[in-house]
Design a protein around this motif. Structure first.
Motif, PDB file in Angstrom:
ATOM      1  N   PRO A 157       0.834  -1.210   0.000  1.00  0.00           N
ATOM      2  CA  PRO A 157       0.000   0.000   0.000  1.00  0.00           C
ATOM      3  C   PRO A 157       0.863   1.253   0.000  1.00  0.00           C
ATOM      4  O   PRO A 157       2.011   1.234   0.454  1.00  0.00           O
ATOM      5  N   SER A 158       0.337   2.327  -0.483  1.00  0.00           N
ATOM      6  CA  SER A 158       1.065   3.591  -0.540  1.00  0.00           C
ATOM      7  C   SER A 158       1.538   4.014   0.853  1.00  0.00           C
ATOM      8  O   SER A 158       0.767   4.007   1.802  1.00  0.00           O
ATOM      9  N   GLY A 159       2.823   4.368   0.950  1.00  0.00           N
ATOM     10  CA  GLY A 159       3.376   4.849   2.213  1.00  0.00           C
ATOM     11  C   GLY A 159       3.945   3.783   3.104  1.00  0.00           C
ATOM     12  O   GLY A 159       4.653   4.086   4.065  1.00  0.00           O
ATOM     13  N   ILE A 160       3.667   2.498   2.826  1.00  0.00           N
ATOM     14  CA  ILE A 160       4.176   1.399   3.641  1.00  0.00           C
ATOM     15  C   ILE A 160       5.439   0.834   2.999  1.00  0.00           C
ATOM     16  O   ILE A 160       5.436   0.477   1.819  1.00  0.00           O
ATOM     17  N   GLN A 161       6.508   0.769   3.767  1.00  0.00           N
ATOM     18  CA  GLN A 161       7.775   0.239   3.271  1.00  0.00           C
ATOM     19  C   GLN A 161       7.977  -1.188   3.763  1.00  0.00           C
ATOM     20  O   GLN A 161       7.700  -1.501   4.926  1.00  0.00           O
ATOM     21  N   HIS A 162       8.486  -2.044   2.910  1.00  0.00           N
ATOM     22  CA  HIS A 162       8.596  -3.478   3.170  1.00  0.00           C
ATOM     23  C   HIS A 162       9.361  -3.776   4.453  1.00  0.00           C
ATOM     24  O   HIS A 162       8.918  -4.575   5.302  1.00  0.00           O
ATOM     25  N   ASP A 163      10.541  -3.180   4.640  1.00  0.00           N
ATOM     26  CA  ASP A 163      11.411  -3.510   5.776  1.00  0.00           C
ATOM     27  C   ASP A 163      11.252  -2.571   6.969  1.00  0.00           C
ATOM     28  O   ASP A 163      11.927  -2.753   7.982  1.00  0.00           O
TER      29      ASP A 163
ATOM     30  N   THR B 294      -3.600  -1.280   9.808  1.00  0.00           N
ATOM     31  CA  THR B 294      -3.252   0.139   9.752  1.00  0.00           C
ATOM     32  C   THR B 294      -2.306   0.480  10.903  1.00  0.00           C
ATOM     33  O   THR B 294      -2.707   0.397  12.071  1.00  0.00           O
ATOM     34  N   PRO B 295      -1.075   0.836  10.637  1.00  0.00           N
ATOM     35  CA  PRO B 295      -0.135   1.166  11.717  1.00  0.00           C
ATOM     36  C   PRO B 295      -0.480   2.485  12.389  1.00  0.00           C
ATOM     37  O   PRO B 295      -1.061   3.385  11.766  1.00  0.00           O
ATOM     38  N   VAL B 296      -0.119   2.596  13.661  1.00  0.00           N
ATOM     39  CA  VAL B 296      -0.344   3.843  14.398  1.00  0.00           C
ATOM     40  C   VAL B 296       0.920   4.695  14.451  1.00  0.00           C
ATOM     41  O   VAL B 296       0.859   5.878  14.767  1.00  0.00           O
ATOM     42  N   ALA B 297       2.077   4.085  14.164  1.00  0.00           N
ATOM     43  CA  ALA B 297       3.338   4.825  14.161  1.00  0.00           C
ATOM     44  C   ALA B 297       4.407   3.967  13.496  1.00  0.00           C
ATOM     45  O   ALA B 297       4.252   2.751  13.351  1.00  0.00           O
ATOM     46  N   GLU B 298       5.480   4.613  13.101  1.00  0.00           N
ATOM     47  CA  GLU B 298       6.639   3.912  12.567  1.00  0.00           C
ATOM     48  C   GLU B 298       7.799   4.059  13.539  1.00  0.00           C
ATOM     49  O   GLU B 298       8.130   5.175  13.949  1.00  0.00           O
ATOM     50  N   LEU B 299       8.393   2.952  13.912  1.00  0.00           N
ATOM     51  CA  LEU B 299       9.583   2.970  14.762  1.00  0.00           C
ATOM     52  C   LEU B 299      10.793   3.085  13.842  1.00  0.00           C
ATOM     53  O   LEU B 299      11.243   2.108  13.248  1.00  0.00           O
TER      54      LEU B 299
ATOM     55  N   THR C 134       6.784  -5.781  10.609  1.00  0.00           N
ATOM     56  CA  THR C 134       7.380  -5.149   9.434  1.00  0.00           C
ATOM     57  C   THR C 134       6.283  -4.678   8.481  1.00  0.00           C
ATOM     58  O   THR C 134       5.125  -5.090   8.582  1.00  0.00           O
ATOM     59  N   GLY C 135       6.680  -3.842   7.521  1.00  0.00           N
ATOM     60  CA  GLY C 135       5.727  -3.366   6.534  1.00  0.00           C
ATOM     61  C   GLY C 135       5.129  -4.497   5.713  1.00  0.00           C
ATOM     62  O   GLY C 135       3.960  -4.434   5.316  1.00  0.00           O
ATOM     63  N   ALA C 136       5.931  -5.535   5.489  1.00  0.00           N
ATOM     64  CA  ALA C 136       5.432  -6.681   4.721  1.00  0.00           C
ATOM     65  C   ALA C 136       4.263  -7.348   5.440  1.00  0.00           C
ATOM     66  O   ALA C 136       3.257  -7.710   4.818  1.00  0.00           O
ATOM     67  N   THR C 137       4.383  -7.521   6.752  1.00  0.00           N
ATOM     68  CA  THR C 137       3.302  -8.128   7.538  1.00  0.00           C
ATOM     69  C   THR C 137       2.089  -7.211   7.601  1.00  0.00           C
ATOM     70  O   THR C 137       0.941  -7.666   7.513  1.00  0.00           O
TER      71      THR C 137
ATOM     72  N   ILE D 221       9.710  -0.861  10.350  1.00  0.00           N
ATOM     73  CA  ILE D 221       9.071  -1.430  11.532  1.00  0.00           C
ATOM     74  C   ILE D 221       7.931  -0.511  11.959  1.00  0.00           C
ATOM     75  O   ILE D 221       8.136   0.683  12.183  1.00  0.00           O
ATOM     76  N   TYR D 222       6.753  -1.101  12.083  1.00  0.00           N
ATOM     77  CA  TYR D 222       5.569  -0.320  12.422  1.00  0.00           C
ATOM     78  C   TYR D 222       4.976  -0.755  13.764  1.00  0.00           C
ATOM     79  O   TYR D 222       5.068  -1.930  14.145  1.00  0.00           O
ATOM     80  N   ILE D 223       4.393   0.213  14.444  1.00  0.00           N
ATOM     81  CA  ILE D 223       3.636  -0.043  15.661  1.00  0.00           C
ATOM     82  C   ILE D 223       2.175  -0.192  15.263  1.00  0.00           C
ATOM     83  O   ILE D 223       1.582   0.715  14.664  1.00  0.00           O
TER      84      ILE D 223
END
Length: 354
Positions: free
Chosen positions: A3-9, A217-222, A207-210, A11-13
């Motif tokens: 999806p737009s804005g999500i990077q494969h590697d 929908t992530p709430v933040a990116e670590l 990860t973004g892949a998961t 790390i997302y909260i």
């Protein structure tokens, strides 16, 4: 295709959960801190060495005579469940690995720590949490070490998602007396001590892949998490000039990074304030305004090993509720009696559904 804005590697909260003396959920705890509501009150029966009631911030719904291991398990359970909510209806195919930060001072040894971890996993009935728990017992900054280990595990592909948490409490007679007799307890006779608290904080990471695979929908990116070692410790005949905390800051803040707000575990002790001040002097180019920080210990007391995840929860809440002043936030903590220092750079996540 991601999806737009999500990077494969990246790390997302995905979710956060909190249990604190000022709130029994992530949202209520953050709102109380935002409003400056304090849970400070006299302990029902504990007296300090001068015969005065000890001021604490305690979870008032828990029995004051509850054994420490049971108290930690109860605090951790609801916070962990809250953080796991995004996975409730997901089609995750593998087990979630739990990384748990606990206090050596509160529990004493790995045996009791393992009891807390096992009790938590068994109580999370229905959640796909692995029985094998990675335990960290390294003080206030232990939660950052747990996050760092979880990031390595996610990027290696050993786990699809990790639940990272910290839980701690000072609410036993032995621990309160030890703080008092060591001269660390805040009171009318010791203005530079700290107020004992308790709490639990958890975050669900992937990860973004998961994230893309599960449609979450992530709430933040670590963006970065790091730990470092401080050689000049509290209680020794040395002078701390913040070298360990500076190293942790520099490890997560890259060229051009500008931090808009900081969430930390400052607790009223002069050592901690000096340490932060020296670290800021060395890294001032990264801060839009170094005075913009939140020290939630003034509301929920010193929360020990729960500091890292509860600070992260406050950062997430500031974006969720729309009062954050920027897209890049910093969280940090310093272990009180040990050398570990930790920090994390958090960025507001892009919502792929917008």
């Amino acid at each position: 295709m991601l999806p737009s804005g999500i990077q494969h590697d990246a790390i997302y909260i995905l979710g956060v959960g909190s249990q604190t003396p000022v709130g029994r959920t992530h949202g209520s705890s953050a709102a109380a801190v935002r409003c400056g509501i304090s849970a400070y009150a006299e302990h029902p029966f504990m007296l300090d060495k001068r015969g005065e009631r000890i001021i604490v911030a305690r979870a008032s719904w828990l029995d004051d005579m509850m054994p420490m291991a049971e108290r930690l398990s109860v605090l951790a359970l609801d916070a962990a469940r809250e953080a796991l909510q995004p996975m409730t209806h997901s089609r995750v195919r593998s087990r979630i690995r739990l990384h748990l930060a606990l206090s050596r001072e509160g529990l004493g040894d790995q045996v009791r720590a393992r009891q807390v971890a096992d009790s938590l996993v068994s109580s999370l009935d229905g959640a796909p949490v692995d029985d094998e728990v990675a335990i960290v017992m390294d003080g206030h900054a232990g939660g950052f070490l747990a996050m760092k280990e979880a990031v390595e595990e996610l990027r290696s592909g050993r786990s699809a998602a990790c639940l990272v948490g910290g839980v701690d409490s000072y609410m036993t007679a032995d621990r309160l007396e030890a703080i008092d007799f060591a001269g660390n307890l805040h009171s009318s006779h010791n203005t530079w001590g700290f107020t004992p608290g308790e709490g639990a904080g958890f975050c669900l990471m992937a990860t973004g892949a998961t994230v893309a695979e599960l449609g979450l929908t992530p709430v933040a990116e670590l963006q970065a998490v790091a730990t470092a070692q401080e050689g000049q410790l509290l209680g020794t005949r040395t002078v701390c000039i913040g070298e360990g905390l500076t190293a942790a800051f520099r490890a997560v803040l890259g060229t051009g990074d500008r931090v808009h707000h900081t969430f930390c575990d400052l607790n009223g002790e002069i050592y901690r304030a000096d340490e932060f001040g020296f670290a800021l002097c060395r890294t001032s180019e990264h801060f839009v305004d170094a005075t913009q920080f939140t020290a939630a210990a003034e509301c929920w007391g010193d929360v020990g090993a729960a500091s890292a995840q509860l600070a992260l929860g406050l950062a997430v809440a500031s974006w969720e509720r729309g009062y954050a002043k920027g897209h890049t936030l910093l969280t940090w903590a310093s272990s009180a009696r040990g050398p570990l220092r930790g920090a994390a750079k958090i960025k507001q996540a892009v919502n792929p559904r917008q």
